[in-house]
Design an enzyme around this catalytic site. Structure first.
Site, short mmCIF file in Angstrom:
data_model
loop_
_atom_site.label_atom_id
_atom_site.label_comp_id
_atom_site.label_asym_id
_atom_site.label_seq_id
_atom_site.Cartn_x
_atom_site.Cartn_y
_atom_site.Cartn_z
N ARG A 58 -5.65 -8.11 10.86
CA ARG A 58 -6.25 -7.84 12.21
C ARG A 58 -6.73 -6.41 12.25
O ARG A 58 -7.74 -6.27 12.93
CB ARG A 58 -4.87 -7.64 12.92
CG ARG A 58 -4.73 -8.15 14.67
CD ARG A 58 -3.52 -8.03 14.96
NE ARG A 58 -2.42 -8.20 13.89
CZ ARG A 58 -1.85 -9.45 13.69
NH1 ARG A 58 -2.39 -10.44 14.29
NH2 ARG A 58 -1.21 -9.48 12.58
N THR A 59 -6.12 -5.47 11.64
CA THR A 59 -6.80 -4.04 11.80
C THR A 59 -8.21 -3.92 11.30
O THR A 59 -9.07 -3.40 12.00
CB THR A 59 -5.78 -2.93 11.26
OG1 THR A 59 -4.45 -3.22 12.02
CG2 THR A 59 -6.22 -1.55 11.76
N LYS A 86 -7.47 0.64 -11.42
CA LYS A 86 -7.76 1.05 -12.87
C LYS A 86 -7.04 2.48 -12.83
O LYS A 86 -7.51 3.27 -14.01
CB LYS A 86 -9.34 0.98 -13.26
CG LYS A 86 -9.89 0.10 -13.32
CD LYS A 86 -11.56 -0.01 -13.37
CE LYS A 86 -12.22 -1.32 -13.34
NZ LYS A 86 -13.47 -1.31 -13.37
N ARG A 108 -6.40 2.94 5.35
CA ARG A 108 -4.97 2.37 5.73
C ARG A 108 -4.52 2.84 4.12
O ARG A 108 -5.06 2.38 3.40
CB ARG A 108 -4.86 1.42 5.88
CG ARG A 108 -3.39 0.58 5.72
CD ARG A 108 -2.88 -0.77 6.25
NE ARG A 108 -3.06 -0.63 7.86
CZ ARG A 108 -2.62 -1.50 8.57
NH1 ARG A 108 -2.51 -2.76 8.03
NH2 ARG A 108 -2.57 -1.46 10.26
N HIS A 136 -0.14 5.34 13.30
CA HIS A 136 -1.19 4.08 13.60
C HIS A 136 -1.66 4.22 14.93
O HIS A 136 -1.36 3.47 15.80
CB HIS A 136 -0.11 2.66 13.33
CG HIS A 136 -1.13 1.62 12.99
ND1 HIS A 136 -2.64 1.67 13.55
CD2 HIS A 136 -0.93 0.19 12.82
CE1 HIS A 136 -3.06 0.52 13.19
NE2 HIS A 136 -2.43 -0.43 12.95
#
Lengths: 311, 179
Positions: A58-59, A86, A108, A136
């Site tokens: 969604r975000t 890595k 995020r 958020h």
């Protein structure tokens, strides 16, 4: 009044006036999403990087759509397909991206404060799309926009936030934002999921039961039980959680008749929220998603017009 | 707000100019068929609704009026300059195939009009776009001219033209200020 930040790291750093400006802009930008040609040229030539170290549909989609509707170029990097696998450090990843001259990075990250660390080290704007259990901001802004659209105001609303407050960045950003805008916030959840000293985040009331929080509420916001973050210790069983802290039709009768039911998604149907409530007439969950694009357009717009800090 | 300056058009003058523009619009377009007005925020929106009521008086019938905010289409949003607040664009009808008359209070460099035309085209393909302004003060930087002009006012770059509206958004006077 203008927006003076290079970054949007959280609602803790924003004033009520700045939150109001972001919401007003979002409200006016919303019209673009219902046009036949859903695009304005405002951020033409800007490059926006979506850097997601945690899964998100969604975000990420919402931020990408927001950027594209403002004519910016976007690239998506998710941790599972990047050099992070890595063993590259965050600061190396950030510096490498910087060398490619982006204008805004939407990130995020699972670690609280990762954005603050990054914002101090790079010249481009950083927008927080969720950092650990911290903030958020875009979610809280879209929640506030949805509430304001229905009630015409935020001040004086009784907002109940129910669930795992400890692990919820959505709850934290909403507490910062809503209390600044004058709403009354009531929290409820199992004692194991209620952080100590939560009152220090803003003017909030901690309730012992969900009934107490929902009673007379204008808005009931259910938080997702983050099954992936749960140790075994926080709740005995999902069934027991649902019995004491799940939202059902019976419980919703305690709230005001025109109550808004909100959920940041993705929902665990039958755990924190019953399907008949989630799909019922009081549910604003789809409006939240719709408003998400407008709010993120507003954030991108204002961040790219924000002033750089003086050296 | 600076209250000094010379009044170059008073309330009665504005009324006469708008009435004449309304007649010209009707003459040029042979009536109101397919005609719509779109005001540019904020002064142009008020003038567009004034024009609409004039057209109603002359021809009978309300014509669709929309408003456009050009903030998102500006060409001077650069780097980290401060962004202006975004106003609402409200065009509650399709412009497809319509004769659109853009309405603004003051025509100056022409950049606002360029932005407004781009915004309009994102809403659909109009049959034609015409421009009506209350004041044309010169100093164009783009090849744009108005089809309907209330008053041509030669100005210097140091001067400023201000169209004042009352609390009901009716135009009151046009003032020339020297900076």
């Amino acid at each position: 009044m203008g927006f003076k930040h290079k970054d949007i790291l959280g609602l803790q750093e924003l004033t009520a006036g700045e939150i109001d400006l972001l919401l007003n802009t979002a409200e006016n930008l919303k019209e673009i999403n219902s046009r036949e040609i859903k695009k304005v040229p405002t951020l033409r030539g800007k490059t926006i990087v979506n850097l997601f170290f945690e899964p998100s549909t969604r975000t990420r989609t919402s931020f990408e759509l927001a950027a594209k509707r403002l004519s910016a170029d976007t690239i998506n990097i998710s941790a599972s397909t990047s050099a992070v696998q890595k063993g590259e450090t965050l600061s190396d990843t950030a510096r490498n991206i910087e060398a490619m001259k982006p204008d805004i990075i939407v990130m995020r990250h699972s670690i609280s404060g990762a954005h603050h660390y990054l914002a101090k080290r790079v010249s481009y704007s950083v927008i927080n799309a969720g950092d650990g259990a911290h903030e958020h901001p875009s979610q809280a802004l879209l929640d506030m926009l949805t509430m304001r659209e229905k009630f015409g105001r935020l001040a004086g609303l009784k907002v109940a936030i129910i669930g795992d407050i400890t692990h919820s960045r959505v709850a934290r950003s909403n507490i910062y934002g809503l209390t600044k805008m004058g709403a009354k916030v009531f929290l409820a959840g199992p004692p194991t999921m209620m952080p100590q000293g939560v009152e220090r985040l803003g003017d909030v009331t901690v309730c012992r039961t969900i009934q107490e929080a929902v009673d007379g509420a204008d808005v009931v916001m259910m938080l997702r039980i983050q099954l992936e973050r749960q140790g075994k210790t926080l709740m005995p069983t999902q069934r027991e959680y649902s019995r004491y802290f799940g939202l059902n039709r019976e419980l919703l009768k305690l709230a005001k008749p025109e109550v808004m039911v909100m959920h940041p998604g993705p929902m665990n149907r039958g755990v924190e929220i019953c399907s008949d409530v989630a799909d019922g007439p009081n549910s604003y969950i789809m409006q939240q998603v719709e408003n998400g694009v407008a709010v993120r357009m507003s954030m991108l717009y204002h961040v790219s017009g924000g002033e750089l800090p003086t050296e | 707000m600076n209250t000094e300056g010379t009044i170059i058009l008073d309330g009665a003058g504005i009324k006469r100019a708008l009435t004449r523009i309304a007649h010209e619009i009707l003459e040029n377009n042979k009536g109101m068929k397919e005609l719509v007005l779109v005001g540019i925020r904020t002064g142009g929106v008020y003038l567009a609704s004034e024009l609409a009521s004039r057209l109603d008086e002359i021809e009978g019938g309300m014509i669709p009026v929309g408003s456009v905010d050009i903030t998102l289409y500006r060409d001077d949003i650069k780097g980290h300059s401060k962004h202006l607040p975004v106003g609402k664009t409200d065009i509650p009808f399709s412009v497809e195939g319509k004769k659109v008359v853009l309405v603004d209070d003051v025509l100056y460099t022409g950049r606002t009009i360029r932005a407004a035309m781009d915004a309009l085209m994102d809403h659909g393909r109009a049959q034609c776009i015409q421009l009506a302004v209350l004041i044309d003060r010169g100093h164009r930087e783009l090849p744009i001219r108005a089809d309907f002009v209330g008053r041509n006012v030669p100005t210097s770059l140091k001067e400023n033209i201000l169209v004042r509206f009352d609390s009901d958004n009716h135009p009151v006077e046009v003032v020339l200020q020297k900076n």
